[in-house]
Every structure is written in C-alpha cells, then in structure tokens.
Write a protein that holds these residues in place. Structure first.
Motif, PDB file in Angstrom:
ATOM      1  N   GLU A  82      65.865  22.029  54.244  1.00  0.00           N
ATOM      2  CA  GLU A  82      65.759  21.106  53.693  1.00  0.00           C
ATOM      3  C   GLU A  82      66.011  21.339  52.604  1.00  0.00           C
ATOM      4  N   GLU A  83      66.968  20.443  51.659  1.00  0.00           N
ATOM      5  CA  GLU A  83      67.781  20.369  50.125  1.00  0.00           C
ATOM      6  C   GLU A  83      66.684  20.806  49.899  1.00  0.00           C
ATOM      7  N   GLY A  84      66.741  21.596  48.262  1.00  0.00           N
ATOM      8  CA  GLY A  84      65.506  21.869  47.047  1.00  0.00           C
ATOM      9  C   GLY A  84      65.029  22.883  47.207  1.00  0.00           C
ATOM     10  N   LYS A  85      65.028  23.355  48.718  1.00  0.00           N
ATOM     11  CA  LYS A  85      64.346  24.809  48.791  1.00  0.00           C
ATOM     12  C   LYS A  85      64.913  25.944  48.913  1.00  0.00           C
ATOM     13  N   THR A  86      64.427  26.709  49.149  1.00  0.00           N
ATOM     14  CA  THR A  86      64.681  27.974  49.051  1.00  0.00           C
ATOM     15  C   THR A  86      64.464  28.583  50.630  1.00  0.00           C
ATOM     16  N   ALA A  87      66.450  28.013  51.444  1.00  0.00           N
ATOM     17  CA  ALA A  87      65.846  28.360  52.841  1.00  0.00           C
ATOM     18  C   ALA A  87      65.042  29.779  53.360  1.00  0.00           C
ATOM     19  N   THR A  88      65.882  30.880  52.491  1.00  0.00           N
ATOM     20  CA  THR A  88      65.464  32.244  52.541  1.00  0.00           C
ATOM     21  C   THR A  88      64.547  32.626  51.705  1.00  0.00           C
ATOM     22  N   ALA A  89      63.518  32.624  51.602  1.00  0.00           N
ATOM     23  CA  ALA A  89      62.740  33.411  50.223  1.00  0.00           C
ATOM     24  C   ALA A  89      62.389  34.375  50.560  1.00  0.00           C
ATOM     25  N   SER A  90      61.956  35.037  51.909  1.00  0.00           N
ATOM     26  CA  SER A  90      61.390  36.497  51.565  1.00  0.00           C
ATOM     27  C   SER A  90      62.423  37.812  51.692  1.00  0.00           C
ATOM     28  N   ARG A  91      62.024  38.714  51.787  1.00  0.00           N
ATOM     29  CA  ARG A  91      63.117  40.121  51.229  1.00  0.00           C
ATOM     30  C   ARG A  91      62.271  41.051  52.507  1.00  0.00           C
ATOM     31  N   LEU A  92      63.610  41.716  52.774  1.00  0.00           N
ATOM     32  CA  LEU A  92      63.478  42.472  54.201  1.00  0.00           C
ATOM     33  C   LEU A  92      63.315  43.840  53.595  1.00  0.00           C
ATOM     34  N   ILE A  93      62.342  44.843  52.860  1.00  0.00           N
ATOM     35  CA  ILE A  93      62.756  45.778  52.404  1.00  0.00           C
ATOM     36  C   ILE A  93      62.068  46.839  52.540  1.00  0.00           C
ATOM     37  N   TYR A  94      62.838  47.443  53.048  1.00  0.00           N
ATOM     38  CA  TYR A  94      62.582  49.441  53.980  1.00  0.00           C
ATOM     39  C   TYR A  94      62.527  50.808  53.142  1.00  0.00           C
ATOM     40  N   PHE A  95      61.993  51.597  52.556  1.00  0.00           N
ATOM     41  CA  PHE A  95      62.075  52.844  52.090  1.00  0.00           C
ATOM     42  C   PHE A  95      62.223  54.169  52.898  1.00  0.00           C
ATOM     43  N   LEU A  96      63.617  54.528  52.794  1.00  0.00           N
ATOM     44  CA  LEU A  96      63.643  55.601  53.020  1.00  0.00           C
ATOM     45  C   LEU A  96      63.294  56.893  52.517  1.00  0.00           C
ATOM     46  N   LEU A  97      62.652  57.647  52.848  1.00  0.00           N
ATOM     47  CA  LEU A  97      62.341  59.068  52.164  1.00  0.00           C
ATOM     48  C   LEU A  97      62.479  60.091  52.400  1.00  0.00           C
ATOM     49  N   ASP A  98      63.513  60.860  51.308  1.00  0.00           N
ATOM     50  CA  ASP A  98      63.486  62.273  52.170  1.00  0.00           C
ATOM     51  C   ASP A  98      62.317  63.409  52.448  1.00  0.00           C
ATOM     52  N   ALA A  99      62.446  63.859  53.829  1.00  0.00           N
ATOM     53  CA  ALA A  99      61.349  64.903  53.702  1.00  0.00           C
ATOM     54  C   ALA A  99      61.921  66.394  54.096  1.00  0.00           C
ATOM     55  N   SER A 100      62.354  66.808  53.750  1.00  0.00           N
ATOM     56  CA  SER A 100      63.589  67.884  53.779  1.00  0.00           C
ATOM     57  C   SER A 100      62.765  69.039  53.551  1.00  0.00           C
ATOM     58  N   ALA A 101      63.052  70.315  53.580  1.00  0.00           N
ATOM     59  CA  ALA A 101      62.583  71.494  52.715  1.00  0.00           C
ATOM     60  C   ALA A 101      62.670  71.176  51.506  1.00  0.00           C
ATOM     61  N   TYR A 102      64.061  70.567  50.995  1.00  0.00           N
ATOM     62  CA  TYR A 102      64.221  70.887  49.780  1.00  0.00           C
ATOM     63  C   TYR A 102      63.901  69.758  48.617  1.00  0.00           C
ATOM     64  N   THR A 103      62.425  68.761  49.365  1.00  0.00           N
ATOM     65  CA  THR A 103      61.600  67.835  48.292  1.00  0.00           C
ATOM     66  C   THR A 103      60.401  68.649  48.798  1.00  0.00           C
ATOM     67  N   SER A 104      60.249  69.032  49.018  1.00  0.00           N
ATOM     68  CA  SER A 104      58.869  69.469  49.396  1.00  0.00           C
ATOM     69  C   SER A 104      57.760  70.352  48.441  1.00  0.00           C
ATOM     70  N   GLY A 105      56.435  69.989  48.484  1.00  0.00           N
ATOM     71  CA  GLY A 105      55.959  70.263  47.404  1.00  0.00           C
ATOM     72  C   GLY A 105      56.202  68.983  46.538  1.00  0.00           C
ATOM     73  N   THR A 106      56.443  69.668  45.197  1.00  0.00           N
ATOM     74  CA  THR A 106      56.063  68.599  44.008  1.00  0.00           C
ATOM     75  C   THR A 106      56.540  67.140  43.922  1.00  0.00           C
ATOM     76  N   PRO A 107      58.969  67.172  44.451  1.00  0.00           N
ATOM     77  CA  PRO A 107      59.763  66.458  44.577  1.00  0.00           C
ATOM     78  C   PRO A 107      58.878  65.416  45.877  1.00  0.00           C
ATOM     79  N   ILE A 108      58.144  65.534  46.572  1.00  0.00           N
ATOM     80  CA  ILE A 108      57.622  64.699  47.643  1.00  0.00           C
ATOM     81  C   ILE A 108      56.354  64.014  47.678  1.00  0.00           C
TER      82      ILE A 108
END
Length: 537
Positions: A82-108
């Motif tokens: 409908e006019e005057g309304k937001t046809a797509t109000a939602s967002r699809l948000i996907y967090f992709l995290l690096d869980a490798s040996a380089y981020t193990s410990g404090t970084p992750i």
C-alpha cells in the motif's frame, strides 16, 4: 610468440571491456528492484518487485524475457504493497564470524562479546531477523554454537551449519566459500527484507579457494546482499593480514569496510554498520510492491536459470532454481553469470594454444630438416675427405714402388758390375757345372745375393749347397730375417732345384712362395729380407 602476445592482449582487453560495461550498467539508477522470486508453482514463476519511484506502473510497462531471449507472457500483475507504507520494513542480518586458529583465545572472545552487545544496541527486535554463522576449526565453532544457541528472530534455523573448516595444522579456512554459502542462504530463504551480511574476520588467506573474490561479489549482486566487513588485525599474524579482498567486496556491494585492533572498535563499527545499513527511505514516503507471475519452459534440471525484467527501458535480471537434483552453486552458478564470456575466452585461449602448438611443431620440423641437411653435408664432406686420403695413400705407395724399383735396378747394376769383377774359379774335378743343363744352358751357375749393405756372388759348384744365416752354411747371408738354415740348392738330372727348409719367412721364386722349385737363368729369389738372382754366366 609475437602473435600469441597479440592474441592474449585482445583477450585481456575484451574481458576488461566486458567487466567495465557491466559495472557501468550496474551503477545506473533503477526505478524498481526485484525483491523475491517464488518457484513453488513451477513452471509458474512469481516475482515480487518494489517501485522506488512514486509512479504507479501498469501491466503493460513490464516486459519479461527468458534466458534464451524469448518474450514471456505476463499471466498476473497484482499490487501487494500500500502507498504510504514501507513495503519492506524488516532486515535480514547475518553475522559471519571467523573461528580459525588465528582468532582463538582473546580475539574470538572479543568478537563474540561485541556481537552479543550489538544484539541489544543497534538491532530492532520487531523488524530485524538475525542469525550467526561461523567458519573455521570445528572445536572453536562448537564453542560459538553454544554461545549463540538461543538467537532471536532467526530467518533460517540451520544457518549455523556454515563451517568452511581449515585443517588442524593452523592453515586458514576457506573464507570465500563460507561467504558464498552465506549469500546462498539469503537466496534460499523465503523471508523478505534488506539483506545484510556482516563479516568479522581475523585474516584472509591468499591460498587455494573454491571461489574467487569476483565470484563472491557477483553472487552478492545477484541475490541483493550488502557485504559489510570488519577486519580484526592481529599483530602476531601480520604476514597473514590481507584486507584488500574484504574491502573490495564491501565497496562493490554498496557497503562499508573497517580495520580494527580493539574490542571497542569492533562494537563501534557494528553500531555504525547497523545504523547505516537501515533503509534510508522514510516510511511516510513509502514504496509500491507488485507481484508478477509468468511461465517458463518446464525444465527440471536442478540448475539456476535467469529471466530479464524490463520496465520502461530499464532492465534487471532475476534468478531462480528449477526443481531437480542438480544444484546451481559452485562452478554452475559462475557459468550461469559469465558462461558466454567464459566460453569465448576459453575458445580464444584454446585457439591460441593450438596455434602456438602448430607453430612449435612447424619450427621443430624445420629445425629437424636443417639438422638432417647439415648431417648429409657433413657425410658428403667426410666421404670426400676419406677419398682424398685414399688417393694420397695410393699415390704415396706408387711413388714408394717407383723408388724401390729404382733402388732394385741400381742394386742389380751394382751386382752385375761385381760379378764381372769376380775371378774365375776352377771348379772341382768331381763336378763340371758347365755340363749341367740348367734350363737348357751350358754355363757356370752363380747365385747373386743382396741383403742390405751385404752383397756377394756365389758359384754353385757342389751337388748340394745350403743357404742360411748360420756360419756352417755353404751360402752365408748375414740378415736377421733369414733363418739359420733357410734353403737348399741341389742338382738333379742336370737341373738346379731350390727347396725351403721350413724357414720362418719363407722362400719365394719370382714372387711365389715355394717348397721346392726348379731354377732357370734369370730367376729372382727372395729369402726373408735378402734378394737373390740365379744366373748362368
């Protein structure tokens, strides 16, 4: 080689031109966008479009073509928003995290806490649908799965399954594959809304990967995903820090990129992304959303197919996956976007390689022919050289024979002169040599002997006379090649005979080796190195 370089230059120019042209087309402002394509009623396709402008379209404004370029009839055209309304109000948000040996410990831990804080800050729980995925080593991924196991508003329940693992030796996981798979989850989802992928990585590998940076960018553009990236710089892995690919992915998908070194910077970057990533279209202005249905050829091959939607001269490509077993990811998805260009490039490359191979074979054949011709010339020259050497040897032998004949003639003359000087010896009364027949002659037989410097004439005045090097012979010849007892001269029935006494070097009469032979005046004898002549004087 020059022709090959020229061919490669043309190929590179053609590829660069195609990419630039495509980028120019993508930068054009569109009055509409494809939001979703539904294949539930295949071969009936339903595609949802949003109109950016306020102008209300009609069915005749749209033209649809299938992937072969044939026009497809529009079955239904319905207004959904409908006019005057937001046809797509939602967002699809996907967090992709690096869980490798380089981020193990404090970084992750830092990355995990920053993401958790963003859940209570920049997200809208009423309209934002979120989820978290990981790529890296299995043990680190399991820890993250426990931490984020109770996410709210998930738009795909199994999205946590993205695990582009590396090996246990510490190598980087395949980040590009994880990003590509995450984009495909957006494509497969039946949820609608603005698609945002936020990547938090400690490093990017430059090694082997299933998908290139350009593959990822192309896929994101097709699905409509904005790729925001945070590159967490870890000092001890400075040599593995490659942010360029992440930065380019963000720039090419109308998103942002940040380099960070502290946890507070991660949190600030996430807040900035979530704020800038929200649609800037005011709700009161609104957008119009329509659903268009049409039929495509009923090909159930499981592959990805495309269609072209045109609105008042503006074109957008839509994509859908036909039912079937064969998927459309990986190499098939890549070929679907650039198949024609790739085929042309491969054809040109194969043609260039074929021409290069033909040229190499031709040059090799010419070289072999030159080598064979040179070998033939060398053989002919070698034969001429051997022939000349042979002629020279023959000439040398002939000259040597002439010299020997001259020497022999001189010896004969000298021997004849000495014979003339020999005093007459009265033979024994027992034998009168003049009464012997000796080849029909009646004279005194003489044996003329020449051996090097030795020269002597012997009167043959005994019935039997021995010839040899030893001192007990009747005819003594001081020559090493003459045997101690070399031969015997005998008178039989008035004729003289010479017999060989098994000498080492043999006895020759007129050039023929003999065992026993009757002599006649003028015969030439050869005993080893001694030359003799039998004469009747």
């Amino acid at each position: 080689m020059e022709k090959i370089k020229y061919l490669l230059t043309i190929i590179i120019f053609f590829l660069a031109y195609s990419v630039i042209a495509q980028q120019k087309d993508e930068k054009k402002e569109q009055d509409f966008r494809i939001v979703k394509t539904d294949t539930a009623g295949y071969p009936l396709i339903k595609t949802s479009v949003e109109m950016v402008s306020k102008i209300q379209p009609i069915k005749g404004d749209f033209v649809i073509q299938d992937e072969t370029g044939n026009k497809v009839n529009i079955i239904t055209f319905e207004k959904k928003g409908e006019e005057g309304k937001t046809a797509t109000a939602s967002r699809l948000i996907y967090f992709l995290l690096d869980a490798s040996a380089y981020t193990s410990g404090t970084p992750i831990t830092t990355i995990k806490n920053s993401v958790k804080e963003s859940f209570s800050g920049g997200l809208n729980k009423e309209s934002d649908l979120i989820n978290v995925g990981y790529f890296g080593h299995d043990n680190l991924i399991k820890n993250l799965e426990r931490d984020f196991g109770s996410n709210y508003g998930n738009f795909e329940s199994d999205i946590n399954s993205i695990t582009a693992s590396g090996d246990t030796t510490g190598k980087l996981p395949d980040a590009n594959k994880a990003i590509y798979d995450a984009i495909d989850y957006f494509r497969k989802s039946d949820k609608t809304g603005q698609k945002i992928l936020i990547i938090i990585s400690g490093a990017m590998s430059k090694g082997r990967t299933a998908y290139s940076r350009d593959n990822v960018i192309d896929r994101a553009k097709k699905v409509g995903v904005n790729i925001y990236t945070i590159n967490y710089k870890i000092d001890k892995f400075e040599d593995k820090f490659f942010p360029d690919d992440l930065s380019i992915m963000s720039n090419k998908t109308d998103a942002e990129f940040k380099n960070v070194t502290e946890s507070t910077e991660i949190k600030n970057a996430l807040d900035e992304f979530l704020k800038s990533g929200r649609s800037s279209t005011p709700a009161e202005e609104g957008t119009l959303r329509y659903e268009i249905s049409f039929e495509v050829p009923n090909v159930k091959d499981g592959a990805e197919h495309s269609f072209k939607l045109t609105y008042k001269g503006q074109e957008l490509n839509g994509y859908f996956t036909a039912p079937g077993e064969k998927g459309n990811s990986g190499i098939f998805g890549i070929l679907n976007g650039y198949g024609f260009i790739i085929i042309i490039i491969i054809g040109l490359l194969l043609g260039g390689v074929a021409y290069w191979q033909y040229n190499e074979n031709r040059l090799r054949k010419l070289e072999e022919e030159e080598i064979a011709a040179q070998e033939q010339i060398d053989r002919e020259q070698d034969e001429k050289r051997r022939e000349k050497e042979h002629q020279n040897r023959l000439q040398s032998i002939q000259e040597q024979n002439i010299r020997l004949q001259e020497q022999l003639k001189m010896k004969e003359q000298e021997l004849a002169r000495k014979i003339d000087e020999v005093p007459t010896v009265i033979p024994s009364s027992k034998i009168d040599p003049k009464k012997t027949m000796i080849g029909g002659g009646g004279g005194a037989p003489v044996l003329q002997v020449v051996a090097g410097a030795f020269s002597k004439n012997y009167r043959l005045n005994k019935p039997t006379m021995t010839i040899g090097r030893a001192a007990n012979n009747d005819i003594i010849i001081p020559e090493q090649t003459v045997s101690s007892h070399h031969a015997t001269l005998t008178i039989e029935n008035g004729n003289f005979f010479i017999s060989d006494m098994n000498s080492t070097n043999g006895t020759f009469v007129n050039g023929t080796r003999i065992d026993k032979k009757m002599l006649k005046g003028g015969d030439l004898l050869k005993l080893g190195g001694a030359s003799c002549k039998f004469e009747i004087v």
